[in-house]
Design a protein around this motif. Structure first.
Motif, mmCIF file in Angstrom:
data_model
loop_
_atom_site.group_PDB
_atom_site.id
_atom_site.type_symbol
_atom_site.label_atom_id
_atom_site.label_comp_id
_atom_site.label_asym_id
_atom_site.label_seq_id
_atom_site.Cartn_x
_atom_site.Cartn_y
_atom_site.Cartn_z
ATOM 1 N N GLU A 97 91.092 9.132 38.643
ATOM 2 C CA GLU A 97 90.445 9.886 37.559
ATOM 3 C C GLU A 97 89.696 11.117 38.081
ATOM 4 O O GLU A 97 89.261 11.950 37.300
ATOM 5 C CB GLU A 97 89.513 8.955 36.771
ATOM 6 C CG GLU A 97 88.387 8.294 37.556
ATOM 7 C CD GLU A 97 88.796 6.964 38.209
ATOM 8 O OE1 GLU A 97 89.972 6.811 38.601
ATOM 9 O OE2 GLU A 97 87.918 6.079 38.327
ATOM 10 N N TYR A 98 89.535 11.227 39.409
ATOM 11 C CA TYR A 98 88.855 12.373 40.004
ATOM 12 C C TYR A 98 89.816 13.514 40.340
ATOM 13 O O TYR A 98 89.372 14.627 40.613
ATOM 14 C CB TYR A 98 88.120 11.962 41.288
ATOM 15 C CG TYR A 98 86.990 10.997 41.028
ATOM 16 C CD1 TYR A 98 85.729 11.478 40.682
ATOM 17 C CD2 TYR A 98 87.193 9.628 41.106
ATOM 18 C CE1 TYR A 98 84.686 10.602 40.423
ATOM 19 C CE2 TYR A 98 86.154 8.744 40.852
ATOM 20 C CZ TYR A 98 84.908 9.232 40.506
ATOM 21 O OH TYR A 98 83.874 8.373 40.247
ATOM 22 N N ASN A 99 91.116 13.239 40.358
ATOM 23 C CA ASN A 99 92.075 14.281 40.716
ATOM 24 C C ASN A 99 93.079 14.582 39.596
ATOM 25 O O ASN A 99 94.193 15.035 39.849
ATOM 26 C CB ASN A 99 92.788 13.935 42.025
ATOM 27 C CG ASN A 99 91.889 14.231 43.228
ATOM 28 O OD1 ASN A 99 91.046 15.129 43.175
ATOM 29 N ND2 ASN A 99 92.063 13.478 44.296
ATOM 30 N N ILE A 100 92.638 14.330 38.377
ATOM 31 C CA ILE A 100 93.410 14.725 37.196
ATOM 32 C C ILE A 100 92.445 15.457 36.271
ATOM 33 O O ILE A 100 91.344 14.959 35.995
ATOM 34 C CB ILE A 100 93.997 13.493 36.465
ATOM 35 C CG1 ILE A 100 94.991 12.762 37.376
ATOM 36 C CG2 ILE A 100 94.673 13.915 35.152
ATOM 37 C CD1 ILE A 100 95.484 11.427 36.816
ATOM 38 N N ILE B 193 95.780 17.602 40.190
ATOM 39 C CA ILE B 193 95.184 18.539 41.164
ATOM 40 C C ILE B 193 95.009 17.863 42.532
ATOM 41 O O ILE B 193 95.258 16.669 42.677
ATOM 42 C CB ILE B 193 93.825 19.095 40.683
ATOM 43 C CG1 ILE B 193 92.791 17.971 40.534
ATOM 44 C CG2 ILE B 193 93.977 19.857 39.377
ATOM 45 C CD1 ILE B 193 91.350 18.462 40.490
ATOM 46 N N ASP B 194 94.573 18.670 43.497
ATOM 47 C CA ASP B 194 94.194 18.176 44.823
ATOM 48 C C ASP B 194 95.369 17.519 45.558
ATOM 49 O O ASP B 194 95.333 16.332 45.881
ATOM 50 C CB ASP B 194 93.027 17.189 44.667
ATOM 51 C CG ASP B 194 92.210 17.061 45.934
ATOM 52 O OD1 ASP B 194 92.535 17.737 46.926
ATOM 53 O OD2 ASP B 194 91.251 16.265 45.932
ATOM 54 N N VAL B 195 96.389 18.301 45.845
ATOM 55 C CA VAL B 195 97.626 17.748 46.421
ATOM 56 C C VAL B 195 97.829 18.116 47.894
ATOM 57 O O VAL B 195 98.951 18.053 48.394
ATOM 58 C CB VAL B 195 98.867 18.171 45.585
ATOM 59 C CG1 VAL B 195 98.811 17.564 44.195
ATOM 60 C CG2 VAL B 195 98.996 19.695 45.490
#
Ligand code: ATP
Ligand code: MN
Length: 250
Positions: free
Chosen positions: A190-193, A203-205
Motif C-alpha cells: 500500500e506504500y508503493n501504489i 511506483i518505486d520500481v
C-alpha cells in the motif's frame, strides 16, 4: 570584463530562482545536475521535497509550459552507508576518491534501473509514471497528482474508496506487469501504489526484477500477499494468491 562578470552573476541568480525552497540536503554535485536537467527539460522551478525516504527524495518540478514532473533524487546518505564510507576512507586519503566514485556509480545504476523499468511498464501499458529523463543520480518522471500536489498512496486512500473494483484494478496491473512487461515489482504494498481518479499507479520500481530472476516467483508471491492482506483488512473479498498466480506466465 565587467559585462562578463555581470552576466555570470545574472545567471547565478537565475539558477537560484530555480529552487523554490532551499534544501540543504542537496549536495553540490546534485545541485549542478538539477540545473543541467532544468535547461534540458525547460524546467522553471523545483519545489520542496514531497517525500524523504531513506534512499531517495522526490521533488515536484514545473516546466515553463506548465507541465509537472516528479524528480527523484537517489542518495547514499543512509546511516549504514555513511558509516561504511567513513570506515574505508577515514585516515586513508588514497582510497577516498575511489570509494566515493564507486558509491556514486552505484546510486546512478539504481536511477537508471528505475528509468528502464518504468520504460518497460510504459511500453506494456501498465499504469505507472511515464519516465521522462535520467541523469546521474536523478530520475525525472510523470507527476501523479495535480499542480504539484501528489496523489494519495493506497495507504492514505479514504476507507470508502478501498473497494473491490480498486482491488481488481491493482491485480490487473500486476498481471500486465508480469505477462506483458515481464517484471516483478519486488516491493509492492500500500506504500508503493498511488491512487488518482480511482486508478492505481504502480511506483518505486528501482528494485523490480525480470521474471527470469531466480527470486522472481517468491517476490511475486510476497507482493500479492501484501496486496491481499491490505484489502482483506479493509473488508474486501480477495482472490487467493494461488489463483492469481495461475493466470501469470511465470
Ligand atoms: P520512501 O522511502 O519515501 O518510500 P522511496 O525510495 O520508496 O522513498 P518512492 O516510493 O519512489 O521512493 O517515492 C517516495 C514517495 O514520493 C511516494 O511514496 C509518493 O508519495 C511520492 N511519489 C513517488 N513517485 C511519484 C510520482 N511520480 N508523482 C508524485 N509523487 C510521487
Ligand atoms: Mn516507496
Amino acid at each position: 570584463m565587467i559585462d562578463g562578470k555581470k552576466r555570470k552573476e545574472e545567471k547565478r541568480i537565475k539558477d537560484e530562482d530555480l529552487f523554490k525552497v532551499v534544501d540543504s540536503t542537496i549536495d553540490s554535485r546534485t545541485y549542478l545536475s538539477l540545473i543541467q536537467i532544468a535547461r534540458r527539460l525547460n524546467i522553471k522551478e523545483y519545489y520542496g521535497a514531497i517525500s524523504s525516504g531513506k534512499e531517495a527524495k522526490i521533488y515536484p518540478a514545473l516546466t515553463r509550459d506548465g507541465k509537472w514532473y516528479a524528480v527523484k533524487i537517489y542518495y547514499v546518505s543512509t546511516a549504514a552507508s555513511k558509516r561504511a564510507l567513513e570506515k574505508y576512507t577515514l585516515g586513508d586519503p588514497r582510497f577516498k576518491d575511489v570509494k566515493i566514485k564507486t558509491t556514486f556509480q552505484l546510486i546512478e545504476i539504481w536511477a537508471r534501473k528505475e528509468y528502464k523499468n518504468l520504460a518497460r511498464l510504459s511500453e506494456a501499458g501498465v499504469s505507472a509514471p511515464k519516465p521522462i529523463y535520467v541523469f546521474r543520480n536523478i530520475l525525472v518522471m510523470e507527476f501523479i497528482g495535480e499542480e504539484g500536489v501528489r496523489a494519495p498512496l493506497l495507504k492514505e486512500v479514504p476507507e470508502e474508496a478501498i473497494t473491490e473494483e480498486l482491488y481488481n484494478a491493482i491485480i490487473t496491473e500486476v498481471e500486465k506487469m508480469v505477462n506483458l512487461a515481464h517484471l516483478v515489482h519486488g516491493d509492492l504494498s500500500e506504500y508503493n501504489i498511488m491512487v488518482w481518479d480511482n486508478r492505481p499507479y504502480i511506483i518505486d520500481v528501482s528494485q523490480s526484477v525480470d521474471i527470469e530472476h531466480p527470486n522472481a516467483l517468491e517476490l511475486l508471491q510476497r507482493d500479492l500477499e501484501n496486496i491481499n492482506r491490505f484489502f482483506e483488512g479493509h473488508g474486501v473479498n480477495v482472490e487467493p494468491v494461488e489463483d492469481i498466480l495461475g493466470r501469470l506466465e511465470i
